[in-house]
Design a protein around this motif. Structure first.
Motif, short mmCIF file in Angstrom:
data_model
loop_
_atom_site.label_atom_id
_atom_site.label_comp_id
_atom_site.label_asym_id
_atom_site.label_seq_id
_atom_site.Cartn_x
_atom_site.Cartn_y
_atom_site.Cartn_z
N ALA A 45 13.55 7.17 -52.00
CA ALA A 45 13.00 7.13 -50.64
C ALA A 45 13.93 6.37 -49.71
O ALA A 45 14.14 6.76 -48.55
N ARG A 46 14.51 5.26 -50.20
CA ARG A 46 15.45 4.51 -49.37
C ARG A 46 16.71 5.31 -49.11
O ARG A 46 17.28 5.26 -48.02
N MET B 17 13.94 6.41 -45.51
CA MET B 17 12.59 5.95 -45.18
C MET B 17 12.61 4.44 -44.96
O MET B 17 13.30 3.70 -45.66
N SER B 18 11.83 3.98 -44.01
CA SER B 18 11.71 2.54 -43.75
C SER B 18 10.88 1.89 -44.85
O SER B 18 10.14 2.56 -45.58
N GLU B 19 10.99 0.57 -44.95
CA GLU B 19 10.24 -0.15 -45.98
C GLU B 19 8.73 -0.03 -45.78
O GLU B 19 7.98 0.07 -46.75
N SER B 20 8.30 -0.03 -44.52
CA SER B 20 6.87 0.13 -44.26
C SER B 20 6.39 1.51 -44.65
O SER B 20 5.29 1.67 -45.20
N SER B 21 7.19 2.53 -44.38
CA SER B 21 6.81 3.90 -44.78
C SER B 21 6.77 4.03 -46.29
O SER B 21 5.87 4.69 -46.84
N ILE B 22 7.71 3.41 -46.96
CA ILE B 22 7.72 3.44 -48.43
C ILE B 22 6.46 2.78 -48.98
O ILE B 22 5.84 3.28 -49.93
N PHE C 278 3.44 2.30 -47.45
CA PHE C 278 2.18 2.99 -47.15
C PHE C 278 2.13 4.43 -47.67
O PHE C 278 1.05 4.92 -48.00
N ARG C 279 3.28 5.09 -47.77
CA ARG C 279 3.29 6.50 -48.16
C ARG C 279 3.62 6.74 -49.63
O ARG C 279 3.33 7.82 -50.16
N ILE C 280 4.21 5.74 -50.27
CA ILE C 280 4.59 5.92 -51.68
C ILE C 280 3.91 4.89 -52.58
O ILE C 280 3.21 5.25 -53.54
#
Length: 223
Positions: free
Chosen positions: A122-123, A127-132, A134-136
């Motif tokens: 994801a990185r 993807m941003s750390e917040s997206s990772i 909440f979404r993963i």
């Protein structure tokens, strides 16, 4: 059977679980993100220690912090008009502190079981750390997190020692189910106490069933 202890316990456990859910997940993520092993160990010890301390010790420490003659307790009372000791809010505070380690440790374990390769991929995709998070991370860890929340609810429902120390045993105000059982037994009303015990057993049975169900049923399924 007086129903107020049941309502007070359910209300207390629900509010305490709400806060343990939020702060438990936040604390687990905070510790996971720390690079220093020494700082991580210290924080992990602080967050976990209420799990091994006697509840009466927790209640005593809460009295030292929130007593009306203590700096924090005096500040809350004089400047905000909030009196913690011997209030319903004290039952929530006691249940929160006692149940928090269960939520924290469960969330930590759920996050640690996530495949690190998914996060690294994801990185790599930007993807941003917040997206990772909440979404993963949250969806993948959700079965364990929900199980921890249910377990925290059960622990909040059964809290006795810390509640008795900081909230007291005030009828229709701070008398939770465990305190009601103790009061009825002390008064020799074994039949009344048995009714409350039956309620606690029924709720605990349902809670464990829910924990097993959510713990084995992933919310995010492979397509």
């Amino acid at each position: 059977m007086e129903i107020s202890p049941i309502l007070i316990s359910l209300r207390t456990a629900s509010v305490a679980t709400f806060f343990t859910f939020i702060f438990g997940i936040f604390a687990a993520k905070l510790v996971l993100d720390i690079k220093s092993e020494r700082i991580k160990a210290i924080l992990d010890t602080i967050f976990t220690i209420p799990l091994v301390l006697p509840p009466t010790v927790i209640g005593f420490l809460l009295l030292l912090v929130f007593g009306v003659k203590r700096p924090i307790g005096r500040f809350l009372l004089e400047f905000m008009g909030i009196r913690i000791v011997f209030s319903w809010q004290a039952t929530v505070l006691a249940a929160f502190v006692i149940a928090f380690p269960l939520m924290y440790r469960t969330a930590m374990g759920a996050f640690e079981q996530i495949d690190e390769n998914l996060i690294m991929a994801a990185r790599t995709l930007g993807m941003s750390e917040s997206s990772i998070f909440f979404r993963i991370m949250l969806p993948l860890a959700s079965p364990g997190i929900l199980g921890g929340a249910i377990l925290s609810f059960a622990r909040s429902l059964g809290e006795f020692g810390a509640t008795a120390m900081i909230a007291g045993n005030i009828e229709n105000k701070t008398r939770t189910l465990p305190l009601a059982i103790y009061s009825e037994v002390a008064a020799g009303n074994m039949k009344q106490a048995s009714y409350y015990v039956a309620v606690v057993l029924a709720i605990s049975f349902i809670v464990i069933l829910l924990m097993n169900y959510f713990g084995r049923k992933p919310i995010v399924k492979d397509k």
